[in-house]
Scaffold this active site. Structure first.
Site, short mmCIF file in Angstrom:
data_model
loop_
_atom_site.label_atom_id
_atom_site.label_comp_id
_atom_site.label_asym_id
_atom_site.label_seq_id
_atom_site.Cartn_x
_atom_site.Cartn_y
_atom_site.Cartn_z
N GLU A 1 0.83 -1.22 0.00
CA GLU A 1 0.00 0.00 0.00
C GLU A 1 0.86 1.26 0.00
OE1 GLU A 1 -2.95 -0.35 3.11
OE2 GLU A 1 -3.45 -2.40 2.52
N GLU B 1 -4.49 -8.31 0.21
CA GLU B 1 -5.32 -8.08 1.39
C GLU B 1 -6.73 -7.80 0.89
OE1 GLU B 1 -3.83 -5.14 4.11
OE2 GLU B 1 -1.76 -5.82 3.89
#
Length: 301
Positions: free
Chosen positions: A130, A239
């Site tokens: 991320e 995720e």
């Protein structure tokens, strides 16, 4: 040593999990500790061949835990390696990409690579997951640019190659969001340095004022299309999860299961089985959600 103490306390079975169970197929599990595996696998009735857990910067490669994990045949380990240093409870200091690229951490990186090599197994590493976000300690800023990120990635790749560590490099940004500071293309290190690409994305439901319930397609469609434009590498969802609040989590999982074949580049899906900052993302938040996932495993295996 911390991992070794945990293994001794909990027993190898807690880490190795349900060795005799059938595989969960394309589904893996993202956990904050590998020691929850056994309990989760008993509930879902299958073995998560691929498992991800997190390692912060300056922490050594968890060699003992990895070796215990690999005792179950077919296990595949993926680490989310976060360039941040823990200062205390929920307090961290970011490590800049510039300092990594500049060689300031080479001794640590080489030791980490040698520990990976010593397992004799291939380990997947998601460096700075991320990285396109704006909420974490190591994400983009004036002193942490996309160019710095790519230079740090290439530097890590070179060191691990020199140390002959068997690593699959996984580039995994967050799904596109309105205030994103950089495009995927600006952050992509290049096919020569990446083995697999991923996406992290969540249905937050109504757990906070700025989100709403989103379907699986609403969560991933746009980002999936953008990643496909910049690389032909195989893809994973590194995720992924949904909450219960604001809709029907079991229905969300069934919808995910129905749609996954349309995302032909996605080879692996890691459910985020963690409670994070009072939001419960685990598979086991309700019997309905668990049953929907178990049914999906049967259909997609």
């Amino acid at each position: 040593m911390r991992w070794k103490r945990f293994c001794a306390t909990l027993g190898v079975g807690a880490l190795v999990g349900t060795a005799q169970a059938a595989s969960c197929g394309m589904f893996g599990l993202t956990v904050n500790t590998p020691f929850v595996l056994g309990a989760v696998e008993k509930k879902v009735g299958c073995s998560f061949t691929a498992t991800r857990w997190f390692v912060d910067w300056k922490r050594p490669f968890p060699a003992y835990a990895a070796l215990q994990f690999f005792k179950t045949p077919g296990r595949q380990l993926e680490l989310s390696w976060q360039p941040r240093i823990r200062l205390g409870d929920e307090k961290y200091k970011g490590v800049t990409y510039r300092s990594i690229a500049g060689g300031n951490h080479d001794a640590y990186i080489r030791a980490f690579a040698r520990s990976v090599r010593a397992t004799g197994r291939t380990v997947s590493i998601t460096f700075a997951p991320e990285m396109n976000g704006d909420w974490g300690e190591y994400q983009l800023s004036a002193k942490n640019t996309p160019k710095d990120f790519k230079r740090a990635w290439v530097h890590l790749h070179r060191i691990f190659r020199e140390e002959k560590a068997r690593v699959r490099w996984v580039w995994s940004p967050n799904i596109i969001y309105p205030t994103m500071k950089s495009s995927y293309r600006e952050l992509y290190p290049g096919d020569a340095y990446v083995d697999e690409v991923g996406l992290d994305g969540y249905n937050w439901g109504t757990t906070n004022p700025w989100n709403r319930w989103k379907t699986f397609a609403q969560t991933f469609d746009q980002s999936y299309r953008e990643v496909k434009k910049i690389t032909g590498k195989p893809m994973q969802l590194g995720e992924l999860s949904s909450v219960e609040k604001g809709g029907n989590k079991a229905a969300w999982i069934r919808d995910m299961c129905r749609l996954l074949p349309k995302y032909s580049r996605i080879r692996r899906v890691f459910w985020f089985h963690i409670t994070d900052r009072n939001v419960d993302w685990r598979l086991t938040t309700s019997q309905g959600a668990l049953d929907a996932f178990k049914d999906c495993v049967r259909k997609r295996s």
